[in-house]
Write an enzyme that holds these catalytic residues in place. Sequence first.
Site, PDB file in Angstrom:
ATOM      1  N   ALA A 104      -7.193 -23.152  54.330  1.00  0.00           N
ATOM      2  CA  ALA A 104      -8.331 -23.460  53.454  1.00  0.00           C
ATOM      3  C   ALA A 104      -9.549 -22.814  54.105  1.00  0.00           C
ATOM      4  O   ALA A 104     -10.304 -23.447  54.813  1.00  0.00           O
ATOM      5  CB  ALA A 104      -8.506 -24.973  53.322  1.00  0.00           C
ATOM      6  N   PRO A 107     -15.870 -20.622  53.595  1.00  0.00           N
ATOM      7  CA  PRO A 107     -16.353 -19.233  53.578  1.00  0.00           C
ATOM      8  C   PRO A 107     -15.932 -18.387  54.782  1.00  0.00           C
ATOM      9  O   PRO A 107     -16.207 -17.196  54.807  1.00  0.00           O
ATOM     10  CB  PRO A 107     -17.878 -19.404  53.567  1.00  0.00           C
ATOM     11  CG  PRO A 107     -18.110 -20.702  54.287  1.00  0.00           C
ATOM     12  CD  PRO A 107     -16.949 -21.582  53.937  1.00  0.00           C
ATOM     13  N   GLY A 108     -15.285 -18.954  55.785  1.00  0.00           N
ATOM     14  CA  GLY A 108     -14.767 -18.068  56.831  1.00  0.00           C
ATOM     15  C   GLY A 108     -15.161 -18.410  58.259  1.00  0.00           C
ATOM     16  O   GLY A 108     -14.900 -17.624  59.168  1.00  0.00           O
ATOM     17  N   GLY A 109     -15.767 -19.589  58.462  1.00  0.00           N
ATOM     18  CA  GLY A 109     -16.169 -19.959  59.828  1.00  0.00           C
ATOM     19  C   GLY A 109     -14.988 -19.987  60.788  1.00  0.00           C
ATOM     20  O   GLY A 109     -15.030 -19.389  61.873  1.00  0.00           O
ATOM     21  N   LYS A 110     -13.920 -20.669  60.382  1.00  0.00           N
ATOM     22  CA  LYS A 110     -12.776 -20.780  61.294  1.00  0.00           C
ATOM     23  C   LYS A 110     -12.040 -19.441  61.356  1.00  0.00           C
ATOM     24  O   LYS A 110     -11.613 -19.005  62.415  1.00  0.00           O
ATOM     25  CB  LYS A 110     -11.810 -21.893  60.831  1.00  0.00           C
ATOM     26  CG  LYS A 110     -12.475 -23.225  60.477  1.00  0.00           C
ATOM     27  CD  LYS A 110     -13.161 -23.876  61.651  1.00  0.00           C
ATOM     28  CE  LYS A 110     -13.804 -25.227  61.301  1.00  0.00           C
ATOM     29  NZ  LYS A 110     -14.803 -25.278  60.234  1.00  0.00           N
ATOM     30  N   GLU A 128      -7.701 -18.932  50.450  1.00  0.00           N
ATOM     31  CA  GLU A 128      -8.639 -19.842  49.795  1.00  0.00           C
ATOM     32  C   GLU A 128      -8.194 -20.010  48.345  1.00  0.00           C
ATOM     33  O   GLU A 128      -7.925 -19.033  47.648  1.00  0.00           O
ATOM     34  CB  GLU A 128     -10.070 -19.268  49.882  1.00  0.00           C
ATOM     35  CG  GLU A 128     -11.086 -19.930  48.979  1.00  0.00           C
ATOM     36  CD  GLU A 128     -11.262 -21.441  49.201  1.00  0.00           C
ATOM     37  OE1 GLU A 128     -11.248 -21.903  50.350  1.00  0.00           O
ATOM     38  OE2 GLU A 128     -11.401 -22.152  48.185  1.00  0.00           O
ATOM     39  N   ASP A 173      -8.352 -26.692  57.832  1.00  0.00           N
ATOM     40  CA  ASP A 173      -9.693 -27.275  57.860  1.00  0.00           C
ATOM     41  C   ASP A 173      -9.857 -27.850  56.455  1.00  0.00           C
ATOM     42  O   ASP A 173     -10.303 -27.168  55.540  1.00  0.00           O
ATOM     43  CB  ASP A 173     -10.697 -26.155  58.162  1.00  0.00           C
ATOM     44  CG  ASP A 173     -12.094 -26.665  58.388  1.00  0.00           C
ATOM     45  OD1 ASP A 173     -12.251 -27.782  58.907  1.00  0.00           O
ATOM     46  OD2 ASP A 173     -13.041 -25.929  58.053  1.00  0.00           O
ATOM     47  N   CYS A 226     -14.580 -32.384  58.250  1.00  0.00           N
ATOM     48  CA  CYS A 226     -15.978 -32.602  58.636  1.00  0.00           C
ATOM     49  C   CYS A 226     -16.418 -33.952  58.069  1.00  0.00           C
ATOM     50  O   CYS A 226     -17.505 -34.075  57.528  1.00  0.00           O
ATOM     51  CB  CYS A 226     -16.862 -31.461  58.172  1.00  0.00           C
ATOM     52  SG  CYS A 226     -16.855 -31.227  56.400  1.00  0.00           S
TER      53      CYS A 226
END
Length: 454
Positions: A104, A107-110, A128, A173, A226
Amino acid sequence: MDDFPQGFKERYAELLGDEAEAFFATFKQPVQKGFRINPLKANQTLYDTQTTQAVAWGNWGRFGRLKGHSVDHTTGLIYSQEPSAQLVGEIAHPQPDEKVLDLAAAPGGKTTHLASFMNQKGLLVSNEIFKKRAQILSENVERFGAKNVLVTNHAPAELVPKFAGYFDRIVLDAPCSGEGMFRKDPDAMQYWDVDYPSRCAKLQREILVEALKMLKSGGELIYSTCTFAPEEDEQIIAWLLDSYPELELMPIDKPKGVDDGRPEWADGNPELVKTARLFPHHLDGEGHFIAHLRLKEADAVAKKAPEVVKTNLTDSQKEIWQTFADETLQRPLMGTLITFGDQLYLVPTDTPSLKGLRVLRAGLNLGTFKKNRFEPNLALALAEQPEMFKHVYPLDDQQWAQYVHGETFFVDSDIQQVKGWYLLTINGNGTGFGKLVDGQMKNFYPKGLRFMPK
Ligand code: SAM
């Protein structure tokens, strides 16, 4: 800020007891902003971003605010990510050469953090479910300059036939009730009601069932949210341990300020202390929950290796690409060349066949076949190191401003004026391509990305 949704305060007053007031007080304090420096870039010195201090975990995290139209952002040298979210990638910590799934990912942080560890090796499938978000993810992967990423757009179950038992490591995530986002985005509160965490937990269990089908024996699963809701945190892990005896919890080396998970908020399984809770009243971050699990080694079952992707270029495309590569690049690129329409991509050699997948980005987008010629893509400028290019032109601040605004500019007359494609750099990192014709640098910065720097 004190206007929590109905039921939220009562819930955390009961769960946190004496700590509750300190927890509620953090919602009135400023949001913790942070970013990571991108180790895939040739030069990792910040150019126009202010930072105050390093994040306590990992090598790349800094406190500070990212400016969208800055050199550092447009060259992909930094990626915005609040500090507590940065612990997820640190715990996942993939090895280069692994096969990794970020299930998941937008927007691409992990994903960008995982790619930092993988150092352009192995394969990272970054998925995604929502198309628009997958497009943003794809743009962020491009700017980061990662070459070993397949960006896909699927519901988790749709990936299973292709990738059953395939991945060394899976990061989920998970979509969650987002309580850790309330400070950053108060609008997120409007979705919350006392039953929201349970509804999210149902979805999380459904996604995890599919995720586990894609994990190799001996593979690792990193689950994060989160949110602070026990239903989506300890209770999910308790359910996993109960339903899948072949899963074990791995200990997490917890930096100062990171708490143990709370067994008493689930079924009392003492193993749950191995999970990690990041609370905003204990550290400088917005909040997260992280669990690190491993699928115990099972007796090896002989598995058919998946069919790998094969090159599909016509002879004339091969020739056009080769001419471009000979004129522009110092060395051949390693990987398999494939086309989607007129777009040419380079994918890691062992990538499974892409048949049946909705792929938004298949590794590195090299460029577009035009009539009898090849036009390089911005992705190539952002991913390959400047030393890979035969012609490099470093921009000064004014030229960079002209370039990102889409203007043609004259180059200094004392540079050797070899006609052709130039990698344009600033701060030692690629920022795009220009084509030198009669002393003028023609602008190939994509129209959709152009802006006027302040
Ligand atoms: N990992 C991302 C990052 O670090 O930038 C953030 C991911 S966000 C917490 C959760 C993601 O799950 C969202 O992008 C959301 O679109 C996606 N999602 C929502 N419903 C989903 C579903 N049913 N199955 C899979 N993913 C879903």
